[in-house]
Design an enzyme around this catalytic site. Structure first.
Site, PDB file in Angstrom:
ATOM      1  N   SER A   5       0.774  -1.267  -0.127  1.00 40.94           N
ATOM      2  CA  SER A   5      -0.035  -0.003   0.115  1.00 40.94           C
ATOM      3  C   SER A   5       0.881   1.236   0.012  1.00 40.94           C
ATOM      4  CB  SER A   5      -0.878   0.092   1.144  1.00 40.94           C
ATOM      5  OG  SER A   5      -1.906  -1.021   1.069  1.00 40.94           O
ATOM      6  N   HIS A   6       0.436   2.457  -0.273  1.00 37.80           N
ATOM      7  CA  HIS A   6       0.776   3.778  -0.446  1.00 37.80           C
ATOM      8  C   HIS A   6       2.038   3.969   0.724  1.00 37.80           C
ATOM      9  CE1 HIS A   6       1.344   8.311  -0.001  1.00 37.80           C
ATOM     10  NE2 HIS A   6       1.663   7.983  -1.153  1.00 37.80           N
ATOM     11  N   PRO A   7       1.465   3.995   1.932  1.00 37.44           N
ATOM     12  CA  PRO A   7       2.434   4.290   3.060  1.00 37.44           C
ATOM     13  C   PRO A   7       3.644   3.481   3.073  1.00 37.44           C
ATOM     14  CG  PRO A   7       0.638   3.585   3.956  1.00 37.44           C
ATOM     15  CD  PRO A   7       0.240   3.614   2.492  1.00 37.44           C
TER      16      PRO A   7
END
Lengths: 350, 112
Positions: free
Chosen positions: B69-71
């Site tokens: 995921s992005h983070p």
């Protein structure tokens, strides 16, 4: 030559692995697999026409290779195409032609047949002999990291969660131990289109077209998950950097001050752009997603003489429609994953 | 003097490294603007509109997300410790809490 069922089974495991690493609740603007069934039959027909036209016009393999999106984007589009062919229950003859087109070029670009297991590609092999890599040192690694963060965040907004790989690919690791010592590896982070002005006309005039970052890392213990950007490191990248090089618009950045300016510019641009995207209503989000999706094959479609833009029928198919329901993306067991992502269909077709 | 550490949360270690700092909970682009360098960014999930704050954070903690995921992707590239999928970080932690984040084991400790 790997036996058919062997490579498909290995591919299925790879897809199962990557989908387990993501959380479908985080997808922005929405889960693409709930969107594609609204127009997948139309997209498949259009793509099929392109493949036929390339064949009819005798376009060379070399010209087609130059017109394809990034390697990771091509691989991800293959993954999506299988889902769509299965969902649309497409005629096997047409499906076979499309699938073989993807496989032919994915295998051509990759180092060996295990293209689903890594992101090494022929183009960048031996790059370490061609480039001066040690422009920036370990102490500059945090700024280089910020540049990667800025670029990755920017392309996330420019191309959404499902088309990100068009704007972000990672190649490697390549062994550079002879030059940089035991355990050293080269990674190449590639951001080929940071303007995307055909999707976002307001970005015309932005100064940065593309960025390539070369990082020499030591004992990083990386693992690739099908697409280049989905790379995991067991050890901290900043603490294990040996050196780096950053090329902006094809020119190497030489000093730290400039590097810092670029990182701030990218972070600011990324935050502003994404915030704008978050404010779009659902109809606008679908419209932009469709444009982003089609844009990935702009060059290939132009080579075939077919417009890359979404057709009137495609636009009409999504207008006023809700997403379909029922995704359990990331929560499937292995057998459910093979069915949902068209891998069982692939076995039947080829 | 060494502070007392109490395990308060656990999630998926998404970017290796250990860092400490004061919690700052963020949910929007506007809130990200006032972020102080060295704070620990806590969010349901980060997105690119928070990237300025992410680049100044000592560590990142999210309620949801996976290692793809992005983070997770962004924090690994910056070498910022990150823990995702804690399920309830934004509920349990409060602005100003001092925490230690272990991005390898996925454990978060409250310091006192």
């Amino acid at each position: 030559m790997i036996q058919k069922n062997n490579w498909i089974n290995e591919y299925a495991k790879k897809i199962f692995d990557i989908t387990k690493t993501v959380d479908h609740r985080t997808f922005f603007p929405f889960d693409g697999f709930l969107f594609y069934p609204l127009f997948d039959n139309l997209w498949i027909e259009k793509f099929y026409q392109v493949v036929c036209e390339l064949e009819n016009k005798n376009i060379s393999e070399a010209d087609i290779l130059k017109s394809l999106p990034t390697f990771s984007s091509l691989k991800f589009n293959f993954f999506e195409m299988l889902f769509m062919l299965n969902d649309a229950n497409m005629d096997h003859e047409k499906s076979r032609k499309i699938i073989n087109f993807f496989l032919q070029y994915i295998r051509h670009i990759s180092v060996d047949e295990k293209w689903y297991n890594h992101d090494r590609i022929q183009k960048y092999i031996n790059i370490e002999h061609k480039k001066e890599l040690a422009i920036f040192k370990k102490e500059d690694a945090p700024i280089v990291g910020k540049i990667i963060c800025g670029c990755a965040a920017l392309v996330h907004g420019l191309y959404n969660d499902y088309c990100t790989d068009f704007g972000y690919d990672v190649f490697g690791p390549y062994d550079v131990s002879k030059k940089f010592g035991k355990g050293s590896e080269l990674f190449i982070k590639y951001f080929p289109d940071l303007k995307a002005e055909l999707i976002w006309p307001e970005r015309k005039g932005k100064k940065i077209d593309d960025i390539v970052i070369y990082q020499v890392l030591k004992n990083i213990k990386s693992k690739s998950y099908y697409m280049g950007s989905h790379i995991d490191y067991k050890n901290n990248i900043i603490e294990n950097t040996i050196c780096a090089r950053v090329d902006v618009n094809g020119r190497s950045v030489k000093n730290k001050k400039k590097l810092h300016e670029i990182s701030e510019m990218l972070l600011d641009d990324a935050a502003f752009h994404y915030n704008m995207c978050k404010e779009f209503d659902f109809e606008k989000q679908k419209e932009i997603y469709l444009l982003q999706f089609c844009y990935q094959f702009k060059k290939l479609f132009e080579l075939a003489g077919i417009s890359w833009r979404p057709s009137k029928e495609m636009k009409s198919a999504i207008r006023g429609k809700k997403l379909i329901k029922g995704s359990n993306f990331g929560k499937f067991n292995y057998d459910q994953s093979k069915e949902y992502f068209g891998i069982n269909y692939l076995k039947k077709v080829i | 003097m060494k502070k007392h550490e109490a395990l308060i949360l656990e999630g998926i270690g998404a970017s290796p490294g250990i860092a400490s700092g004061k919690v700052k909970i963020i949910s929007s682009y506007g809130e990200a603007i006032g972020f102080r360098k060295g704070d620990v960014l806590v969010a349901k999930i980060t997105d690119p509109s928070m990237v300025m704050a992410m680049s100044n954070s000592a560590a990142i903690i999210c309620d949801i997300g996976g290692i793809g995921s992005h983070p997770a992707i962004v924090s690994r590239e910056m070498g910022t410790p990150c823990v995702v999928n804690t399920k309830k970080a934004t509920k349990i932690l409060k602005n100003g809490d001092e925490v230690k984040v272990d991005g390898k084991t996925g454990k978060i400790y409250l310091l006192s």
